[in-house]
Design an enzyme around this catalytic site. Structure first.
Site, mmCIF file in Angstrom:
data_model
loop_
_atom_site.group_PDB
_atom_site.id
_atom_site.type_symbol
_atom_site.label_atom_id
_atom_site.label_comp_id
_atom_site.label_asym_id
_atom_site.label_seq_id
_atom_site.Cartn_x
_atom_site.Cartn_y
_atom_site.Cartn_z
ATOM 1 N N THR A 9 -2.518 -16.407 -51.198
ATOM 2 C CA THR A 9 -1.496 -15.555 -50.572
ATOM 3 C C THR A 9 -1.904 -14.961 -49.231
ATOM 4 O OG1 THR A 9 -2.273 -13.565 -51.728
ATOM 5 C CG2 THR A 9 -0.594 -14.896 -52.844
ATOM 6 N N HIS B 245 -6.735 -9.259 -57.074
ATOM 7 C CA HIS B 245 -6.822 -10.690 -56.760
ATOM 8 C C HIS B 245 -6.599 -11.592 -57.961
ATOM 9 C CE1 HIS B 245 -9.487 -8.315 -54.064
ATOM 10 N NE2 HIS B 245 -8.720 -8.889 -53.174
ATOM 11 N N GLU C 196 -9.296 -14.664 -55.421
ATOM 12 C CA GLU C 196 -7.935 -15.043 -55.776
ATOM 13 C C GLU C 196 -7.870 -16.517 -56.155
ATOM 14 O OE1 GLU C 196 -3.653 -15.829 -53.668
ATOM 15 O OE2 GLU C 196 -4.818 -14.131 -52.900
#
Length: 316
Positions: free
Chosen positions: A174, A84, A136
């Site tokens: 993402t 991450h 992340e």
């Protein structure tokens, strides 16, 4: 006993394709396994290498030691950064402790970090579309903490106030749900006509493919089971995508988490798995369902994923 008898019956299982591991997860797990083989146990890993309890447990059995922060690692040891990503401050702390660092950050996450550095380097405020408590996002914000604003939903996009409305850009976590992320980006574009963004949205190919795959089977099913851990963002998004198609969907870590009461009257079950969930967990789930009655398995058709990421030089 009633729940068991109510769950018995003949069923059809629809397997979403693609499902389970993506290239970034494969790479991250391989990095830890190779590091143990090359440097010997223990190899330390900051946070979960990927968000899946089974993966973490298997790597622990091989000699990985998972820690929350860098200061838990003895000086001079090998430390792997999880898929991450991390902040520059974490990298600096690891260097200060004399740790041998191996970076397993997914290249697609690294791409987002690079975008944030580029935008903020020219003076833009970056709207980071994502969940503020996700690792992340924490790592991405850390690239320029004073110039990145996390935007979690449409309501936040409607009220966010940058320092200079004429110098703004956006990036994305993402592992978001594609449709929700695009709604948020749409609000930002309407409010800020000069808004800059990546040439392609940041949501990774694997997240996109798995969401499209579960959407394709959901309307044919009475129930969708998503294999993945509760802290896996992409797995939770798969549940939400299926639910928005009007079908009941449940997140299960493995076959043992399936509530038999949820199977009552269910004759067609869709199954998928998040990008961090091992493929064998899907096989085990199908096998367990077959213990409740005859099962016919049908797999959806999709283009194969042929993406592979190179390994860090320390383990290649």
């Amino acid at each position: 006993m009633d729940a068991w008898s109510d769950a018995l019956g003949e069923r059809e299982v629809l397997l979403a394709s693609p499902r389970s591991f993506c290239a970034g997860v494969d790479r991250a797990i391989d990095v830890v396994a190779r590091a143990i083989d090359r440097y010997g146990a223990p190899v330390y890993v900051r946070r979960q290498i990927v968000h899946n309890a089974h993966v973490v447990r298997e790597l622990e059995q091989r000699g990985a030691v998972f820690v929350t922060e860098v200061d838990e690692v003895p000086p001079g040891q090998v430390l792997v950064f999880a898929a991450h990503g991390v902040t520059p401050a974490v990298r600096a702390e690891a260097d200060a402790r004399g740790l041998s660092v191996i970076d397993a950050t997914c290249p697609l996450v690294s791409k987002v970090h690079s975008e944030v550095r580029r935008y903020t380097g020219r003076g833009d405020t970056v709207f980071l579309i994502g969940h503020g408590d996700h690792e992340e996002v924490e790592g991405t914000v850390g690239e320029a903490p004073g110039n990145v604003i996390v935007v979690e939903d449409v309501a936040a996009a409607a009220r966010v106030a940058p320092r200079d409305p004429g110098r703004v850009a956006y990036a994305m976590q993402t592992t978001l749900a594609i449709d929700e992320a695009e709604q948020i980006a749409g609000v930002l574009r309407e409010r800020f006509p000069t808004l800059q963004g990546p040439r392609r949205d940041d949501i990774c190919y694997a997240t996109t493919n798995r969401q499209q795959a579960v959407r394709a089977i959901a309307r044919e099913c009475d129930l969708v089971l998503v294999v993945g851990s509760a802290n896996s963002s992409n797995s939770v998004r798969l549940v939400e995508v299926a639910q928005r198609e009007g079908v009941e969907a449940l997140l299960v870590d493995d076959a043992g988490q399936v509530d038999l009461r949820a199977l009552k009257g269910v004759r067609r079950i869709g199954i998928t798995a998040g990008a961090s969930a091992p493929p064998h967990l899907v096989d085990e789930l199908v096998h367990c369902l077959s213990g409740l009655g005859p099962v016919t398995v049908r797999e959806s058709q999709a283009e194969p994923e042929n993406i592979h990421f190179t390994l860090p030089r320390e383990v290649s």
